[in-house]
Design a protein around this motif. Structure first.
Motif, PDB file in Angstrom:
ATOM      1  N   UNK A 124       0.747  -1.205   0.131  1.00 55.52           N
ATOM      2  CA  UNK A 124       0.125  -0.006   0.073  1.00 55.52           C
ATOM      3  C   UNK A 124       0.750   1.275   0.074  1.00 55.52           C
ATOM      4  N   UNK A 125       2.036   1.086   0.452  1.00 55.85           N
ATOM      5  CA  UNK A 125       2.957   2.321   0.854  1.00 55.85           C
ATOM      6  C   UNK A 125       3.519   2.328  -0.590  1.00 55.85           C
ATOM      7  N   UNK A 126       3.766   1.476  -1.463  1.00 51.71           N
ATOM      8  CA  UNK A 126       4.336   1.719  -2.710  1.00 51.71           C
ATOM      9  C   UNK A 126       3.419   2.185  -3.749  1.00 51.71           C
ATOM     10  N   UNK A 127       1.911   2.008  -3.487  1.00 48.81           N
ATOM     11  CA  UNK A 127       1.220   2.413  -4.217  1.00 48.81           C
ATOM     12  C   UNK A 127       0.810   3.865  -3.774  1.00 48.81           C
ATOM     13  N   UNK A 142      -8.342   0.534   4.343  1.00 46.13           N
ATOM     14  CA  UNK A 142      -9.516   0.366   3.579  1.00 46.13           C
ATOM     15  C   UNK A 142      -9.405   0.004   2.173  1.00 46.13           C
ATOM     16  N   UNK A 143      -8.047   0.266   1.591  1.00 49.70           N
ATOM     17  CA  UNK A 143      -7.762   0.176   0.280  1.00 49.70           C
ATOM     18  C   UNK A 143      -7.761  -1.331  -0.302  1.00 49.70           C
ATOM     19  N   UNK A 148      -4.448  -2.832  -5.635  1.00 50.17           N
ATOM     20  CA  UNK A 148      -2.855  -2.334  -5.625  1.00 50.17           C
ATOM     21  C   UNK A 148      -2.142  -3.210  -5.933  1.00 50.17           C
ATOM     22  N   UNK A 149      -2.277  -4.662  -6.097  1.00 52.45           N
ATOM     23  CA  UNK A 149      -1.367  -5.552  -7.043  1.00 52.45           C
ATOM     24  C   UNK A 149      -1.454  -5.195  -8.336  1.00 52.45           C
ATOM     25  N   UNK A 150      -2.835  -4.998  -8.920  1.00 47.53           N
ATOM     26  CA  UNK A 150      -2.690  -4.734 -10.370  1.00 47.53           C
ATOM     27  C   UNK A 150      -1.922  -3.568 -10.821  1.00 47.53           C
ATOM     28  N   UNK A 151      -2.249  -2.389  -9.861  1.00 46.76           N
ATOM     29  CA  UNK A 151      -1.488  -1.071 -10.196  1.00 46.76           C
ATOM     30  C   UNK A 151       0.073  -1.061 -10.139  1.00 46.76           C
ATOM     31  N   UNK A 168      -2.579 -12.220  -2.482  1.00 48.23           N
ATOM     32  CA  UNK A 168      -2.915 -11.553  -3.877  1.00 48.23           C
ATOM     33  C   UNK A 168      -1.633 -11.788  -4.918  1.00 48.23           C
ATOM     34  N   UNK A 169      -1.866 -12.387  -6.066  1.00 45.73           N
ATOM     35  CA  UNK A 169      -0.811 -12.446  -7.045  1.00 45.73           C
ATOM     36  C   UNK A 169      -1.232 -11.646  -8.386  1.00 45.73           C
ATOM     37  N   UNK A 170      -0.748 -10.910  -8.930  1.00 44.41           N
ATOM     38  CA  UNK A 170      -0.945 -10.425 -10.090  1.00 44.41           C
ATOM     39  C   UNK A 170       0.199  -9.812 -11.156  1.00 44.41           C
ATOM     40  N   UNK A 171      -0.121  -9.948 -12.235  1.00 49.78           N
ATOM     41  CA  UNK A 171       0.938  -9.462 -13.272  1.00 49.78           C
ATOM     42  C   UNK A 171       0.400  -8.311 -14.425  1.00 49.78           C
TER      43      UNK A 171
END
Length: 265
Positions: A124-127, A142-143, A148-151, A168-171
């Motif tokens: 969340x900090x990175x985003x 609440x994010x 966040x993962x997608x972004x 959560x895993x996203x590319x």
């Protein structure tokens, strides 16, 4: 899950270079050995140009960050990029201090990462998302972690893993949630750091399939923890610490496929 990269790790025994923190180095090394990979733990600047030439992946962990270590991380990361081996970033406690935030920003600007793995507060900090935390704790907010993962995956063109009660895993194109695991993971130090190294081992044997490699890595790790915790009381943190290594060593692909609780979003 259609992949079977765990068997490939045990067949190939990939060498994983870890620039990690002093709190977890021993546990991470033993966890990689249990999985079937080989660890090398070094942050000596004198070695950072040579090691990526003989290693199969690099894992950068900022847990006990020093200025000297930053130089080693940058040198090793750039050399790993030149040798086309996967690089994993674990931004431990990135929101805790200005120094950590500045260094992670620099690492992300100068190194091409194959994966970033952190807890909800760190990611969340990175985003720049709304989240409250203390030190390296997960905290609360609440994010939307899927968003966040997608972004982050789209921003840094890599696979992103957010570990927690639901992983959560996203590319940036594919996204999955993993509902395996145990409440004992956050009760021992190094469980997240070891997961980052495990992701490095899976990426080492499947560098062109980052999403599925990370998905299998997280699922295998969560199931090993789940199995390790089954006979234990909630207070048996020390027993879990050791049992997790034992179950990583004993885990097989049939267990992963049978026990995995994955939903594609």
């Amino acid at each position: 899950m259609k992949t079977n990269y765990l068997n490939r790790i045990r067949q190939q025994n990939p060498l994983i270079h870890n620039i990690t923190n002093i709190v977890v180095a021993n546990y991470v090394a033993n966890g990689l050995l249990a999985l079937g990979a080989s660890p090398i733990m070094s942050s000596a600047i004198e070695e950072m140009e040579e090691l990526p030439a003989i290693c199969n992946a690099l894992v950068i962990n900022i847990g006990t960050l020093t200025a000297e270590q930053v130089n080693a991380m940058l040198s090793a990361g750039k050399a790993a990029n030149r040798h086309h081996i996967p690089v994993v970033l674990d931004p431990v406690g990135v929101g805790a201090t200005t120094f950590r935030r500045q260094i992670v920003t620099r690492l992300l600007a100068e190194i091409s990462f194959s994966a970033i793995r952190g807890n909800a507060a760190e990611m969340a900090c990175l985003a720049n998302a709304d989240w409250q935390s203390k030190g390296v704790d997960v905290g609360k907010g609440e994010a939307d972690l899927n968003e966040i993962a997608n972004t982050l995956a789209q921003q840094y063109q890599c696979t992103v893993v957010i570990s927690g009660e639901v992983d959560v895993v996203s590319d940036g194109r594919q996204l999955a949630n993993i509902r395996n695991g145990t409440a004992l993971f956050p009760k021992i130090t190094g469980s997240g750091c070891l997961l980052s190294a495990v992701c490095g081992a899976f990426l080492a044997v499947a560098p062109q399939d980052g999403f599925n490699a990370a998905l299998e890595a997280c699922t295998a790790y969560a199931i090993a923890g789940e199995l390790a915790a089954q006979p234990l009381l909630p207070q048996q943190h020390g027993q879990f610490y050791t049992a997790l290594l034992d179950h990583l060593a004993a885990l097989d692909s049939s267990q992963i496929h049978r026990l995995a609780r994955i939903s594609h979003v």
